[in-house]
Write an enzyme that holds these catalytic residues in place. Sequence first.
Site, short mmCIF file in Angstrom:
data_model
loop_
_atom_site.label_atom_id
_atom_site.label_comp_id
_atom_site.label_asym_id
_atom_site.label_seq_id
_atom_site.Cartn_x
_atom_site.Cartn_y
_atom_site.Cartn_z
N GLN A 263 -3.88 -24.16 -13.14
CA GLN A 263 -2.87 -23.74 -12.18
C GLN A 263 -1.95 -24.90 -11.78
O GLN A 263 -0.76 -24.70 -11.52
CB GLN A 263 -3.54 -23.14 -10.94
CG GLN A 263 -4.25 -21.82 -11.22
CD GLN A 263 -3.35 -20.80 -11.90
OE1 GLN A 263 -2.37 -20.34 -11.32
NE2 GLN A 263 -3.68 -20.44 -13.13
N HIS A 266 1.39 -25.22 -13.61
CA HIS A 266 2.55 -24.38 -13.31
C HIS A 266 3.70 -25.16 -12.68
O HIS A 266 4.87 -24.95 -13.02
CB HIS A 266 2.16 -23.28 -12.33
CG HIS A 266 1.69 -22.01 -12.97
ND1 HIS A 266 2.53 -21.16 -13.63
CD2 HIS A 266 0.46 -21.47 -13.04
CE1 HIS A 266 1.84 -20.12 -14.09
NE2 HIS A 266 0.58 -20.28 -13.75
N GLU A 332 -4.36 -17.50 -3.26
CA GLU A 332 -3.77 -16.55 -4.22
C GLU A 332 -4.84 -16.17 -5.26
O GLU A 332 -5.06 -15.00 -5.55
CB GLU A 332 -2.58 -17.20 -4.90
CG GLU A 332 -1.92 -16.34 -5.96
CD GLU A 332 -0.87 -17.10 -6.75
OE1 GLU A 332 -0.06 -16.44 -7.41
OE2 GLU A 332 -0.86 -18.35 -6.72
N HIS A 333 -5.46 -17.18 -5.85
CA HIS A 333 -6.55 -16.98 -6.81
C HIS A 333 -7.80 -17.66 -6.26
O HIS A 333 -7.75 -18.85 -5.95
CB HIS A 333 -6.24 -17.61 -8.17
CG HIS A 333 -4.90 -17.27 -8.74
ND1 HIS A 333 -3.79 -18.07 -8.57
CD2 HIS A 333 -4.50 -16.22 -9.49
CE1 HIS A 333 -2.75 -17.53 -9.20
NE2 HIS A 333 -3.16 -16.40 -9.77
N ASP A 366 -4.08 -14.20 -15.43
CA ASP A 366 -2.66 -14.49 -15.65
C ASP A 366 -2.08 -13.67 -16.79
O ASP A 366 -0.87 -13.41 -16.82
CB ASP A 366 -2.47 -15.98 -15.97
CG ASP A 366 -2.54 -16.85 -14.73
OD1 ASP A 366 -2.38 -16.32 -13.62
OD2 ASP A 366 -2.76 -18.07 -14.88
N HIS A 425 13.50 17.17 23.92
CA HIS A 425 12.50 17.22 22.86
C HIS A 425 11.60 18.45 23.05
O HIS A 425 11.31 19.18 22.10
CB HIS A 425 11.64 15.96 22.88
CG HIS A 425 12.28 14.76 22.27
ND1 HIS A 425 13.46 14.24 22.72
CD2 HIS A 425 11.89 13.98 21.21
CE1 HIS A 425 13.78 13.18 22.00
NE2 HIS A 425 12.84 13.00 21.07
#
Length: 458
Positions: A263, A266, A332-333, A366, A425
Amino acid sequence: MIRTIDLRGRDLAAEDLTAIVPRAPFDVAAAARVVAPVIDDVAARGADALAEYSERFDHVVPDSFRVPAAAIADAVAGLDPELRAAFEVAIDRRRRVAAAEGGDRSTVVELAPGARVGQRMIPVSRVGLYVPGGLAPLSSSVLMNVVPAQVAGVDRIAVASPPQRDFGGLPHPAVLAVCGLLGVDEVYAVGGAQAIAMFAHGVPGLCERVDLVTGPGNIYVVAAKRLLRGQVGIDAEAGPTEIAVLADDSAEPAHVAADLISQAEHDPLAGAVLITDAPALADSVAAELESRVAAAKHAERIATALGGPQSAMVLVDDLAAGIAVADAYAAEHLEIQTRDAASVAARIRNAGAIFVGAWSPVSLGDYAAGSTHVLPTAGCACHSSGLNVRTFLKAVHVIDYDRSGLAEIADAVVTFAEAEDLPAHGAAVSARFDLALVEGARVDGARVDGAGVEEDPR
């Protein structure tokens, strides 16, 4: 290379842990000030503005911002057979999982005779899917966006990805090829904030505006999505990728190090966090990182990510403390590399996706696990989900009462309306009935029963 945060012996509340866990600096507000003029300019000048920003940011202006269908077909035809097979496996698995995510979950509830409320799950009509093209051409993001949109039943799908100078101003061929395999032929060679603005506002003669924009991007893409939220629907404000590994002394150091590096590859802002109650494992992982990063293709990028404030090894007293840190981080992961990993995973509350055991690395998700890789970042997994079929669906209630169904509940509606000082109403209900015949309807302070009107006991 990677710092250590020692939480052993410290009794910390959840809010303290949230403040301590590593996090990358990600100032969307500052980026929003940069992209606001871009958004306004695209809205005002359309394709002329796209050309200016394409030249400035991508250093190439495509011959046509909408990618010709022939270029997509050529990209498919030019695929290496092995790569095409990999794409098709990933698409198939993501489609099969997406089909199980719920698609059309329309329901009808009969609350009483003649009183029915249904919920229809209706796909949005048109979506714009953004596929990044910066440090890595994320062709995988094409299928992660398109497949659930198709399964949801979205009629019109458009994809935008930055033009690449190395490919004549077209998006990366792998991106185009996956679009072609999925049957998407409305593709634009437009990147960054200007792509989001194009989708949100539309560009006359080029691109019709969309109802929803999804997909990850850099901080300027995120800022554009924030500024345009309300003008258009968005999925999330996704920041740099992140991985957390919760591990005990049963974990294999080489596996943990390889996954942290995967990761970090990235982005220099990517976060990589090891949470463990085993100091010896942390030492072994650190040694593995030193040797593996040095041999990596993107060593400089990886080293920057691992050495940044967003990455760390977090030492805890025991597994329960590790779970608390993982929930505070809301990765996230999140990988679970412990004994009885499945039971530990079941105790996790906050994560975008959970990868269970030594044979479920994040890299699998992924590409080809079948799960989504468009996931909440920056701690947003405590309240948000990853991109899935439901992202592209609207829940619409359908209220279907007949005369008897409304009569039964009319008194309660009128009473509620009066309590809110909204008598019109209530009148919209009572006006539908013959007061002499409808039992239980309240009108202008009087109650009607089978015998006629009697004074309100209030």
